[in-house]
Design an enzyme around this catalytic site. Structure first.
Site, PDB file in Angstrom:
ATOM      1  N   LYS A 148       0.823  -1.209   0.000  1.00  0.00           N
ATOM      2  CA  LYS A 148       0.000   0.000   0.000  1.00  0.00           C
ATOM      3  C   LYS A 148       0.857   1.260   0.000  1.00  0.00           C
ATOM      4  O   LYS A 148       0.524   2.237  -0.655  1.00  0.00           O
ATOM      5  CB  LYS A 148      -0.931   0.030   1.219  1.00  0.00           C
ATOM      6  CG  LYS A 148      -2.114  -0.906   1.094  1.00  0.00           C
ATOM      7  CD  LYS A 148      -3.124  -0.621   2.191  1.00  0.00           C
ATOM      8  CE  LYS A 148      -4.159  -1.730   2.295  1.00  0.00           C
ATOM      9  NZ  LYS A 148      -5.020  -1.577   3.468  1.00  0.00           N
ATOM     10  N   LYS A 170      -5.112 -11.224  -6.802  1.00  0.00           N
ATOM     11  CA  LYS A 170      -6.395 -11.350  -6.105  1.00  0.00           C
ATOM     12  C   LYS A 170      -7.353 -10.252  -6.563  1.00  0.00           C
ATOM     13  O   LYS A 170      -6.921  -9.176  -6.989  1.00  0.00           O
ATOM     14  CB  LYS A 170      -6.190 -11.286  -4.585  1.00  0.00           C
ATOM     15  CG  LYS A 170      -5.828  -9.919  -4.083  1.00  0.00           C
ATOM     16  CD  LYS A 170      -5.867  -9.803  -2.566  1.00  0.00           C
ATOM     17  CE  LYS A 170      -5.478  -8.370  -2.211  1.00  0.00           C
ATOM     18  NZ  LYS A 170      -5.297  -8.092  -0.825  1.00  0.00           N
ATOM     19  N   LYS A 205     -10.171  -3.899  -4.870  1.00  0.00           N
ATOM     20  CA  LYS A 205     -10.539  -2.579  -5.379  1.00  0.00           C
ATOM     21  C   LYS A 205      -9.339  -1.833  -5.921  1.00  0.00           C
ATOM     22  O   LYS A 205      -9.433  -1.113  -6.903  1.00  0.00           O
ATOM     23  CB  LYS A 205     -11.118  -1.728  -4.245  1.00  0.00           C
ATOM     24  CG  LYS A 205     -12.459  -2.181  -3.805  1.00  0.00           C
ATOM     25  CD  LYS A 205     -13.540  -1.445  -4.542  1.00  0.00           C
ATOM     26  CE  LYS A 205     -14.835  -2.167  -4.230  1.00  0.00           C
ATOM     27  NZ  LYS A 205     -16.003  -1.591  -4.811  1.00  0.00           N
TER      28      LYS A 205
HETATM   29  P1  TYM Z   1     -10.742  -5.744   3.933  1.00  0.00           P
HETATM   30  O1  TYM Z   1     -11.765  -4.709   4.242  1.00  0.00           O
HETATM   31  O2  TYM Z   1      -9.676  -5.408   2.945  1.00  0.00           O
HETATM   32  O3  TYM Z   1     -11.424  -7.050   3.421  1.00  0.00           O
HETATM   33  C1  TYM Z   1     -12.498  -7.670   4.114  1.00  0.00           C
HETATM   34  C2  TYM Z   1     -12.348  -9.177   4.032  1.00  0.00           C
HETATM   35  O4  TYM Z   1     -12.391  -9.617   2.672  1.00  0.00           O
HETATM   36  C3  TYM Z   1     -11.312 -10.501   2.424  1.00  0.00           C
HETATM   37  N1  TYM Z   1     -10.903 -10.414   1.001  1.00  0.00           N
HETATM   38  C4  TYM Z   1     -10.783 -11.465   0.185  1.00  0.00           C
HETATM   39  N2  TYM Z   1     -10.968 -12.789   0.387  1.00  0.00           N
HETATM   40  C5  TYM Z   1     -10.772 -13.610  -0.671  1.00  0.00           C
HETATM   41  N3  TYM Z   1     -10.391 -13.169  -1.900  1.00  0.00           N
HETATM   42  C6  TYM Z   1     -10.194 -11.871  -2.155  1.00  0.00           C
HETATM   43  N4  TYM Z   1      -9.840 -11.459  -3.373  1.00  0.00           N
HETATM   44  C7  TYM Z   1     -10.389 -10.950  -1.072  1.00  0.00           C
HETATM   45  N5  TYM Z   1     -10.281  -9.600  -0.967  1.00  0.00           N
HETATM   46  C8  TYM Z   1     -10.603  -9.290   0.314  1.00  0.00           C
HETATM   47  C9  TYM Z   1     -10.209 -10.030   3.349  1.00  0.00           C
HETATM   48  O5  TYM Z   1      -9.241 -11.026   3.583  1.00  0.00           O
HETATM   49  C10 TYM Z   1     -11.000  -9.661   4.592  1.00  0.00           C
HETATM   50  O6  TYM Z   1     -11.205 -10.796   5.409  1.00  0.00           O
HETATM   51  N6  TYM Z   1      -7.501  -5.550   7.713  1.00  0.00           N
HETATM   52  C11 TYM Z   1      -8.808  -6.048   7.343  1.00  0.00           C
HETATM   53  C12 TYM Z   1      -9.934  -5.540   8.225  1.00  0.00           C
HETATM   54  C13 TYM Z   1      -9.767  -5.771   9.696  1.00  0.00           C
HETATM   55  C14 TYM Z   1      -9.895  -6.997  10.390  1.00  0.00           C
HETATM   56  C15 TYM Z   1      -9.720  -6.673  11.765  1.00  0.00           C
HETATM   57  C16 TYM Z   1     -10.110  -8.312   9.993  1.00  0.00           C
HETATM   58  C17 TYM Z   1      -9.546  -4.798  10.625  1.00  0.00           C
HETATM   59  N7  TYM Z   1      -9.518  -5.349  11.861  1.00  0.00           N
HETATM   60  C18 TYM Z   1      -9.757  -7.670  12.741  1.00  0.00           C
HETATM   61  C19 TYM Z   1     -10.143  -9.299  10.985  1.00  0.00           C
HETATM   62  C20 TYM Z   1      -9.967  -8.970  12.331  1.00  0.00           C
HETATM   63  C21 TYM Z   1      -9.100  -5.583   5.923  1.00  0.00           C
HETATM   64  O7  TYM Z   1      -8.569  -4.604   5.464  1.00  0.00           O
HETATM   65  O8  TYM Z   1     -10.065  -6.269   5.289  1.00  0.00           O
END
Ligand code: TYM
Length: 332
Positions: free
Chosen positions: A112, A195, A198
């Site tokens: 990022k 993957k 966005k």
């Molecule tokens: P975020 O908002 O980027 O994504 C939310 C969830 O979607 C999953 N994901 C995917 N899974 C499979 N294939 C893909 N192409 C794909 N793109 C996204 C992500 O793995 C995620 O589970 N850091 C985290 C948010 C967070 C969090 C937490 C998660 C903040 N605090 C505590 C668990 C526990 C994030 O940015 O997810």
């Protein structure tokens, strides 16, 4: 009941198919068997610049989508991260337990910040994973349902929990990642080596759940496959076809083996046309339900108020125990 916790960022507006299949779908299932805490992580969202009006609108939109996906506020605790101040408070303690080098090795930060230009990346972006550690440890979560891209952050959580427990006495549950093999990583439909996301996906490779269903259907129909013609799951040699089979299988509950039998001798076009229909059948009611929740902001607010209250009860207890262990003088 074992406890699960997870979060999703509100930044994106519409969730994409990777978010749903990789994470949110499991959240819905786990609320039946687990004590489940799910949140929209607005504190994480501001690690990159946000327009204030858009941020609050997107936070509501994220909650509406989670409800539309099937989260039930009577079966899980659904809340917004900034409504529970303990997240930021525990994050500070965790920041002070993390090595600079250790934080520097987080690959999501490297990606990022490279995209933003290293000088423009905020310190918040750098400590992002440590806030996530606090999110998880506050609730003493046993498992964290996420996609594969979050695995390293869960590893960090385990390391810091063990470090804290070792230094100050048993305080935190050591959480495990809950990542499904079939859907842990959903790939870009145009570039099946990366993957779906966005920020990195090609517009044609990304399925936004709130887009017009016909737009999504078109994207599925023009997904990249390969020059071979056999419909067979082989993630290494046939990543495009395998990604489509994985999505198809998960959305319909038909096993990949069964799909391979069904499409034996058929062309890729047939698979894609059918999958386009499956995707349309999924997103159409999802969009309608999301709109219904958005049209009723009072209900949404009351769900979030109850969720924050339930979350704070748990979070406050963990935080006060942590503060005591660290040696902060209790306020009288
Ligand atoms: P975020 O908002 O980027 O994504 C939310 C969830 O979607 C999953 N994901 C995917 N899974 C499979 N294939 C893909 N192409 C794909 N793109 C996204 C992500 O793995 C995620 O589970 N850091 C985290 C948010 C967070 C969090 C937490 C998660 C903040 N605090 C505590 C668990 C526990 C994030 O940015 O997810």
């Amino acid at each position: 009941r074992p406890r699960v916790l997870s979060g999703i960022q509100p930044t994106a507006g519409s969730f994409h198919l990777g978010n749903y299949l990789g994470a949110v779908r499991q959240w819905v299932a786990l609320q039946e068997s687990h004590d489940a805490f799910y949140m929209v992580v607005d504190l994480h969202a501001i690690t990159v610049p946000q327009d204030p009006k858009e941020l609050s609108a997107n936070t509501r939109l994220a909650v509406a989508q989670l409800l539309a996906a099937g989260l039930d506020p009577d079966r899980c605790t659904l809340f917004v991260q900034s409504h529970v101040p303990e997240h930021a408070q525990l994050a500070w303690v965790m920041n002070c337990l993390t090595g600079f080098g250790e934080a520097s090795r987080m690959t999501q930060f490297k990606d990022k910040s490279a995209r933003q230009g290293a000088d423009r990346a905020s310190v918040g972006l750098f400590t992002y994973p440590i806030l996530q550690v606090a999110d998880i440890l506050l609730y003493q979560a046993d498992e964290v349902p996420v996609g594969e891209d979050q695995r390293q952050h869960i590893e960090l959580t385990r390391d810091l929990a063990e470090r804290f427990n070792g230094r100050f006495g048993e305080t935190f549950t050591i959480p495990k990642p809950y990542i499904l093999k079939e859907t842990g990583k959903i790939y870009d439909l145009q570039e099946p080596s990366i993957k779906m996301s966005k920020s990195a996906s090609t517009p044609k490779g990304l399925i936004n759940l709130l887009d017009e269903p016909k737009v999504s259907a078109k994207k599925v129909k023009s997904a990249v496959t390969d020059t071979d013609t056999v419909i067979r799951y082989d993630a290494e040699n046939k990543p495009g076809v395998s990604n489509l089979l994985g999505i198809y299988s998960t959305l319909t509950g038909t096993s990949v083996a069964e799909l391979e039998r069904q499409y034996e001798g058929k062309l890729y076009g047939a698979l894609k046309t059918d999958l386009a229909e499956v995707v349309v059948d999924f997103v159409t009611p999802f969009r309608d339900r999301t709109q219904q929740y958005l049209d009723d902001p009072e209900t949404l607010d009351s769900i979030l108020a109850k969720g924050a209250e339930k979350a704070r009860a748990v979070a406050a207890e963990t935080l006060s125990r942590t503060y005591e262990r660290v040696g902060f003088l209790p306020a009288k």
